[in-house]
Design a protein around this motif. Structure first.
Motif, PDB file in Angstrom:
ATOM      1  N   LEU A   1      15.059  16.146 -48.587  1.00  6.76           N
ATOM      2  CA  LEU A   1      13.810  15.672 -49.175  1.00  6.76           C
ATOM      3  C   LEU A   1      13.430  16.519 -50.383  1.00  6.76           C
ATOM      4  O   LEU A   1      13.611  17.744 -50.386  1.00  6.76           O
ATOM      5  CB  LEU A   1      12.682  15.724 -48.145  1.00  6.76           C
ATOM      6  CG  LEU A   1      12.816  14.814 -46.917  1.00  6.76           C
ATOM      7  CD1 LEU A   1      11.607  14.976 -46.009  1.00  6.76           C
ATOM      8  CD2 LEU A   1      12.981  13.356 -47.315  1.00  6.76           C
ATOM      9  N   SER A   2      12.896  15.868 -51.417  1.00  5.66           N
ATOM     10  CA  SER A   2      12.411  16.583 -52.591  1.00  5.66           C
ATOM     11  C   SER A   2      11.053  17.214 -52.282  1.00  5.66           C
ATOM     12  O   SER A   2      10.429  16.928 -51.257  1.00  5.66           O
ATOM     13  CB  SER A   2      12.285  15.639 -53.782  1.00  5.66           C
ATOM     14  OG  SER A   2      11.238  14.693 -53.540  1.00  5.66           O
ATOM     15  N   ARG A   3      10.579  18.041 -53.203  1.00  6.50           N
ATOM     16  CA  ARG A   3       9.289  18.711 -53.025  1.00  6.50           C
ATOM     17  C   ARG A   3       8.151  17.709 -52.913  1.00  6.50           C
ATOM     18  O   ARG A   3       7.277  17.842 -52.046  1.00  6.50           O
ATOM     19  CB  ARG A   3       9.045  19.659 -54.212  1.00  6.50           C
ATOM     20  CG  ARG A   3       7.792  20.512 -54.110  1.00  6.50           C
ATOM     21  CD  ARG A   3       7.672  21.400 -55.318  1.00  6.50           C
ATOM     22  NE  ARG A   3       6.466  22.207 -55.294  1.00  6.50           N
ATOM     23  CZ  ARG A   3       6.350  23.385 -54.723  1.00  6.50           C
ATOM     24  NH1 ARG A   3       7.385  23.905 -54.081  1.00  6.50           N
ATOM     25  NH2 ARG A   3       5.211  24.061 -54.762  1.00  6.50           N
ATOM     26  N   GLN A   4       8.155  16.662 -53.770  1.00  4.81           N
ATOM     27  CA  GLN A   4       7.113  15.643 -53.734  1.00  4.81           C
ATOM     28  C   GLN A   4       7.194  14.802 -52.465  1.00  4.81           C
ATOM     29  O   GLN A   4       6.165  14.421 -51.891  1.00  4.81           O
ATOM     30  CB  GLN A   4       7.203  14.757 -54.976  1.00  4.81           C
ATOM     31  CG  GLN A   4       6.834  15.471 -56.267  1.00  4.81           C
ATOM     32  CD  GLN A   4       5.433  16.062 -56.208  1.00  4.81           C
ATOM     33  OE1 GLN A   4       4.495  15.450 -55.670  1.00  4.81           O
ATOM     34  NE2 GLN A   4       5.273  17.270 -56.754  1.00  4.81           N
ATOM     35  N   GLN A   5       8.398  14.511 -52.023  1.00  2.00           N
ATOM     36  CA  GLN A   5       8.557  13.758 -50.770  1.00  2.00           C
ATOM     37  C   GLN A   5       8.031  14.576 -49.588  1.00  2.00           C
ATOM     38  O   GLN A   5       7.408  14.018 -48.671  1.00  2.00           O
ATOM     39  CB  GLN A   5      10.024  13.408 -50.567  1.00  2.00           C
ATOM     40  CG  GLN A   5      10.538  12.323 -51.494  1.00  2.00           C
ATOM     41  CD  GLN A   5      12.028  12.113 -51.346  1.00  2.00           C
ATOM     42  OE1 GLN A   5      12.801  13.052 -51.120  1.00  2.00           O
ATOM     43  NE2 GLN A   5      12.457  10.850 -51.459  1.00  2.00           N
ATOM     44  N   MET A   6       8.302  15.873 -49.620  1.00  2.00           N
ATOM     45  CA  MET A   6       7.795  16.746 -48.553  1.00  2.00           C
ATOM     46  C   MET A   6       6.270  16.744 -48.541  1.00  2.00           C
ATOM     47  O   MET A   6       5.641  16.702 -47.476  1.00  2.00           O
ATOM     48  CB  MET A   6       8.306  18.175 -48.781  1.00  2.00           C
ATOM     49  CG  MET A   6       9.816  18.318 -48.673  1.00  2.00           C
ATOM     50  SD  MET A   6      10.393  18.603 -47.004  1.00  2.00           S
ATOM     51  CE  MET A   6       9.960  20.305 -46.804  1.00  2.00           C
ATOM     52  N   ARG A   7       5.665  16.777 -49.732  1.00  2.00           N
ATOM     53  CA  ARG A   7       4.210  16.803 -49.810  1.00  2.00           C
ATOM     54  C   ARG A   7       3.619  15.504 -49.276  1.00  2.00           C
ATOM     55  O   ARG A   7       2.639  15.527 -48.511  1.00  2.00           O
ATOM     56  CB  ARG A   7       3.770  17.041 -51.245  1.00  2.00           C
ATOM     57  CG  ARG A   7       2.256  17.130 -51.401  1.00  2.00           C
ATOM     58  CD  ARG A   7       1.859  17.377 -52.838  1.00  2.00           C
ATOM     59  NE  ARG A   7       0.414  17.527 -52.967  1.00  2.00           N
ATOM     60  CZ  ARG A   7      -0.211  17.696 -54.119  1.00  2.00           C
ATOM     61  NH1 ARG A   7       0.473  17.750 -55.261  1.00  2.00           N
ATOM     62  NH2 ARG A   7      -1.540  17.817 -54.155  1.00  2.00           N
ATOM     63  N   ARG A   8       4.196  14.370 -49.679  1.00  2.78           N
ATOM     64  CA  ARG A   8       3.667  13.084 -49.211  1.00  2.78           C
ATOM     65  C   ARG A   8       3.816  12.933 -47.705  1.00  2.78           C
ATOM     66  O   ARG A   8       2.970  12.319 -47.044  1.00  2.78           O
ATOM     67  CB  ARG A   8       4.392  11.939 -49.924  1.00  2.78           C
ATOM     68  CG  ARG A   8       3.972  11.746 -51.383  1.00  2.78           C
ATOM     69  CD  ARG A   8       4.436  10.403 -51.904  1.00  2.78           C
ATOM     70  NE  ARG A   8       5.902  10.297 -51.873  1.00  2.78           N
ATOM     71  CZ  ARG A   8       6.686  10.618 -52.882  1.00  2.78           C
ATOM     72  NH1 ARG A   8       6.173  11.093 -54.014  1.00  2.78           N
ATOM     73  NH2 ARG A   8       7.997  10.483 -52.779  1.00  2.78           N
ATOM     74  N   ARG A   9       4.886  13.501 -47.156  1.00  7.32           N
ATOM     75  CA  ARG A   9       5.193  13.276 -45.739  1.00  7.32           C
ATOM     76  C   ARG A   9       4.491  14.279 -44.817  1.00  7.32           C
ATOM     77  O   ARG A   9       4.088  13.922 -43.709  1.00  7.32           O
ATOM     78  CB  ARG A   9       6.710  13.358 -45.536  1.00  7.32           C
ATOM     79  CG  ARG A   9       7.162  13.060 -44.121  1.00  7.32           C
ATOM     80  CD  ARG A   9       8.667  12.941 -44.057  1.00  7.32           C
ATOM     81  NE  ARG A   9       9.146  12.781 -42.697  1.00  7.32           N
ATOM     82  CZ  ARG A   9      10.423  12.657 -42.363  1.00  7.32           C
ATOM     83  NH1 ARG A   9      11.361  12.643 -43.312  1.00  7.32           N
ATOM     84  NH2 ARG A   9      10.783  12.530 -41.101  1.00  7.32           N
ATOM     85  N   PHE A  10       4.351  15.529 -45.298  1.00  4.96           N
ATOM     86  CA  PHE A  10       3.887  16.573 -44.383  1.00  4.96           C
ATOM     87  C   PHE A  10       2.595  17.264 -44.832  1.00  4.96           C
ATOM     88  O   PHE A  10       2.223  18.292 -44.269  1.00  4.96           O
ATOM     89  CB  PHE A  10       4.972  17.645 -44.218  1.00  4.96           C
ATOM     90  CG  PHE A  10       6.245  17.128 -43.616  1.00  4.96           C
ATOM     91  CD1 PHE A  10       6.274  16.642 -42.323  1.00  4.96           C
ATOM     92  CD2 PHE A  10       7.409  17.108 -44.361  1.00  4.96           C
ATOM     93  CE1 PHE A  10       7.445  16.161 -41.757  1.00  4.96           C
ATOM     94  CE2 PHE A  10       8.590  16.625 -43.817  1.00  4.96           C
ATOM     95  CZ  PHE A  10       8.608  16.152 -42.507  1.00  4.96           C
ATOM     96  N   CYS A  11       1.905  16.729 -45.831  1.00  2.00           N
ATOM     97  CA  CYS A  11       0.632  17.310 -46.264  1.00  2.00           C
ATOM     98  C   CYS A  11      -0.453  16.244 -46.243  1.00  2.00           C
ATOM     99  O   CYS A  11      -0.164  15.048 -46.367  1.00  2.00           O
ATOM    100  CB  CYS A  11       0.750  17.905 -47.666  1.00  2.00           C
ATOM    101  SG  CYS A  11       1.826  19.352 -47.755  1.00  2.00           S
ATOM    102  N   GLN A  12      -1.698  16.699 -46.106  1.00  2.00           N
ATOM    103  CA  GLN A  12      -2.810  15.764 -46.161  1.00  2.00           C
ATOM    104  C   GLN A  12      -2.903  15.173 -47.563  1.00  2.00           C
ATOM    105  O   GLN A  12      -2.581  15.863 -48.544  1.00  2.00           O
ATOM    106  CB  GLN A  12      -4.114  16.472 -45.780  1.00  2.00           C
ATOM    107  CG  GLN A  12      -4.172  16.889 -44.320  1.00  2.00           C
ATOM    108  CD  GLN A  12      -5.461  17.599 -43.961  1.00  2.00           C
ATOM    109  OE1 GLN A  12      -6.221  18.009 -44.829  1.00  2.00           O
ATOM    110  NE2 GLN A  12      -5.712  17.739 -42.664  1.00  2.00           N
ATOM    111  N   PRO A  13      -3.322  13.912 -47.703  1.00  2.00           N
ATOM    112  CA  PRO A  13      -3.324  13.228 -49.004  1.00  2.00           C
ATOM    113  C   PRO A  13      -4.065  14.019 -50.082  1.00  2.00           C
ATOM    114  O   PRO A  13      -5.199  14.450 -49.889  1.00  2.00           O
ATOM    115  CB  PRO A  13      -4.033  11.907 -48.694  1.00  2.00           C
ATOM    116  CG  PRO A  13      -3.790  11.678 -47.239  1.00  2.00           C
ATOM    117  CD  PRO A  13      -3.783  13.040 -46.607  1.00  2.00           C
TER     118      PRO A  13
END
Length: 291
Positions: A236-248
């Motif tokens: 997963l890329s950094r942005q994909q990780m953020r979308r998947r595992f961080c609050q919006p």
């Protein structure tokens, strides 16, 4: 055991304690070794026996304090005579003697405490015993206690904050929970475990100047979690990780209804002593003897 028998009249309890002391310890290789002196570190008996044995120290110091320093008039008279005033604070086998006087007074009290303990077959730990000024600071029960000037003012206060050793200890626990060997766990399990550990640690250190420390510990934990996720989901890329595992719209890690809250979720309540009237080091001023 003699001290214990004075306090505990039930012979069965005394026999049980004696059996604990003679039970030996199990080595890493599964062998049994005799315990010729002391109690195993971390044993359930150690705090109890420490309190019973060191109650002698409490009694001697309290008796002397009551006879010579019980009232403000007595303390003022001692100051005029060039004598020290002091107070003993003890928790299990850790204690501090707060001294109003000079360094010589503190060193004499150190020798007196060592003499009292020697009668019990105990001695002060050379590595942990020191005479310091309150401006230098000292560690006690996981806290670092030190007098400093308040930012933007000329007033000085005694601040308590988590010690470097305590901070390193919680970081080590966070690192252990985010080792590569834990990658089989789910993010929900990891967040739950870290939140519980950090909240418990912060609840102990909440009574002090701990807000910045809590934030620094949480930043360290966040980086460890992010690194753990990068190893677990390497494709997963950094942005994909953020979308998947961080609050919006944030970088706050959350998954399956569990968010990382860390130590900062605990509200800090300060206890400060207004110490601007304490004089400069050793002229005369309070010293601290820790043992």
């Amino acid at each position: 055991m003699d001290r214990l028998r004075v306090r505990i009249k039930d012979k069965r309890i005394c026999g049980l304690v004696k059996a604990f002391l003679k039970s030996g310890v199990m080595t890493a290789h599964g062998d049994r070794e005799e315990t010729l002196t002391g109690t195993p570190q971390g044993g359930i008996l150690s705090p109890l026996l420490a309190n019973i044995a060191l109650s002698v120290l409490d009694d001697v110091f309290a008796e002397h304090h009551a006879a010579h320093m019980a009232t403000s008039r007595q303390r003022q008279a001692r100051k005029k005579q060039g004598l020290a005033n002091w107070r003993l604070i003890r928790y299990c086998d850790d204690f501090v003697v707060m001294v109003t006087g000079n360094r010589q007074h503190a060193e004499e009290l150190c020798g007196w405490a060592a003499t009292v303990l020697a009668k019990l077959g105990l001695r002060l730990s050379p590595e942990k015993t020191q005479v310091v000024h309150i401006d230098e600071g000292f560690d006690f029960l996981g806290f670092h206690i030190r007098r400093m000037r308040k930012r933007g003012t000329q007033k000085q206060y005694v601040y308590t904050a988590p010690s470097k050793k305590s901070i390193q200890s919680i970081k080590d626990k966070v690192r252990a929970k985010t080792y590569r060997s834990t990658l089989q766990s789910s993010l929900r399990e990891l967040l739950t475990s870290l939140n519980q550990t950090l909240r418990g640690w912060a609840n102990y250190f909440r009574y002090g100047v701990s807000k910045d420390v809590f934030g620094a510990v949480d930043s360290y934990a966040w980086r460890r979690i992010a690194s753990w996720l990068a190893r677990k989901h390497s494709r997963l890329s950094r942005q994909q990780m953020r979308r998947r595992f961080c609050q919006p719209g944030t970088w706050k890690i959350a998954h399956d209804g569990i968010a990382f809250t860390g130590a900062s979720s605990v509200v800090v309540t300060r206890y400060r002593y207004r110490g601007h009237h304490i004089l400069s080091p050793w002229t005369p001023a309070p010293a601290a003897l820790t043992g």
